[in-house]
Design an enzyme around this catalytic site. Sequence first.
Site, PDB file in Angstrom:
ATOM      1  N   SER A  28       0.802  -1.223   0.000  1.00  0.00           N
ATOM      2  CA  SER A  28       0.000   0.000   0.000  1.00  0.00           C
ATOM      3  C   SER A  28       0.835   1.274   0.000  1.00  0.00           C
ATOM      4  O   SER A  28       0.391   2.306  -0.503  1.00  0.00           O
ATOM      5  CB  SER A  28      -0.951  -0.006   1.206  1.00  0.00           C
ATOM      6  OG  SER A  28      -0.219  -0.131   2.416  1.00  0.00           O
ATOM      7  N   ALA A  84       7.228  -2.021   4.271  1.00  0.00           N
ATOM      8  CA  ALA A  84       7.536  -3.009   5.304  1.00  0.00           C
ATOM      9  C   ALA A  84       6.369  -3.054   6.277  1.00  0.00           C
ATOM     10  O   ALA A  84       5.660  -2.058   6.456  1.00  0.00           O
ATOM     11  CB  ALA A  84       8.825  -2.657   6.036  1.00  0.00           C
ATOM     12  N   GLY A  96       6.025  -9.096   3.739  1.00  0.00           N
ATOM     13  CA  GLY A  96       5.291 -10.234   3.196  1.00  0.00           C
ATOM     14  C   GLY A  96       3.823 -10.245   3.527  1.00  0.00           C
ATOM     15  O   GLY A  96       3.135 -11.225   3.242  1.00  0.00           O
ATOM     16  N   GLY A  97       3.331  -9.151   4.109  1.00  0.00           N
ATOM     17  CA  GLY A  97       1.906  -9.066   4.397  1.00  0.00           C
ATOM     18  C   GLY A  97       1.058  -9.175   3.139  1.00  0.00           C
ATOM     19  O   GLY A  97      -0.066  -9.665   3.175  1.00  0.00           O
ATOM     20  N   GLY A  98       1.637  -8.733   2.016  1.00  0.00           N
ATOM     21  CA  GLY A  98       0.933  -8.832   0.738  1.00  0.00           C
ATOM     22  C   GLY A  98       1.215 -10.116  -0.014  1.00  0.00           C
ATOM     23  O   GLY A  98       0.670 -10.343  -1.097  1.00  0.00           O
ATOM     24  N   GLU A 104      10.242 -10.034  -3.528  1.00  0.00           N
ATOM     25  CA  GLU A 104      10.795  -8.816  -2.924  1.00  0.00           C
ATOM     26  C   GLU A 104      12.238  -9.036  -2.476  1.00  0.00           C
ATOM     27  O   GLU A 104      13.105  -8.182  -2.682  1.00  0.00           O
ATOM     28  CB  GLU A 104       9.920  -8.377  -1.743  1.00  0.00           C
ATOM     29  CG  GLU A 104       8.579  -7.803  -2.175  1.00  0.00           C
ATOM     30  CD  GLU A 104       7.619  -7.552  -1.018  1.00  0.00           C
ATOM     31  OE1 GLU A 104       6.693  -6.752  -1.199  1.00  0.00           O
ATOM     32  OE2 GLU A 104       7.780  -8.157   0.059  1.00  0.00           O
ATOM     33  N   LYS A 122       4.454   1.647  11.718  1.00  0.00           N
ATOM     34  CA  LYS A 122       5.208   0.415  11.434  1.00  0.00           C
ATOM     35  C   LYS A 122       6.488   0.302  12.265  1.00  0.00           C
ATOM     36  O   LYS A 122       7.163  -0.734  12.230  1.00  0.00           O
ATOM     37  CB  LYS A 122       5.557   0.347   9.939  1.00  0.00           C
ATOM     38  CG  LYS A 122       4.357   0.453   9.010  1.00  0.00           C
ATOM     39  CD  LYS A 122       3.424  -0.723   9.155  1.00  0.00           C
ATOM     40  CE  LYS A 122       2.142  -0.544   8.369  1.00  0.00           C
ATOM     41  NZ  LYS A 122       2.326  -0.481   6.935  1.00  0.00           N
TER      42      LYS A 122
END
Length: 227
Positions: A28, A84, A96-98, A104, A122
């Site tokens: 995002s 991040a 790696g949330g997405g 990446e 964050k």
Amino acid sequence: MENLKKMAGIKAAEFVSDGMVVGLGTGSTAYYFVEEIGRRIKEEGLQITAVTTSSVTTKQAEGLNIPLKSIDQVDFVDVTVDGADEVDSQFNGIKGGGGALLMEKVVATPSKEYIWVVDESKLVEKLGAFKLPVEVVQYGAEQVFRHFERAGYKPSFREKDGQRFVTDMQNFIIDLALDVIENPIAFGQELDHVVGVVEHGLFNQMVDKVIVAGRDGVQISTSKKGK
């Protein structure tokens, strides 16, 4: 919050100049960086070549007419900008949330400069409140899951639309609910040795700069690696 993400993304684009090979992150906040690069190409005639970190970012970049190459077509990347999910005071992070953590990390590794763009929420003292993504091959995934269960890591298979989430590389993701990771470097090394694990979301001491957007504006922190 969206405004903070946009501020960070636009600031990061200032590190991009003509002739560069640029890594386009996923997520995002990185979204706004990619949008700004597209604007600069269209309005300022910026000349760059980009590599992407996910099918989502590839689609976004193509829509903005950003010239793309695959990571295998370049010898190195001048600068990669990505988001991040958590960043600690030692410049370790969880990503790696997405679901794009493998690509990446593949793009980040040959990057001369690696920049994260985040909003101030964050920043954490210790990693772990955000679930740690671990990408695993589909074959034997249940074995890896049970290994994590026995270790007390509270694993769960990531799902999307009622099915197991499948990454761009056709793998599963197991999220670990660890609460706190006391030693990210040691834990990353432990995960590296688990057969069936392709990659994990610990990006330890890889980043050079972290661009943080907050209520007081945009701050840039530089790691020891980046100095």
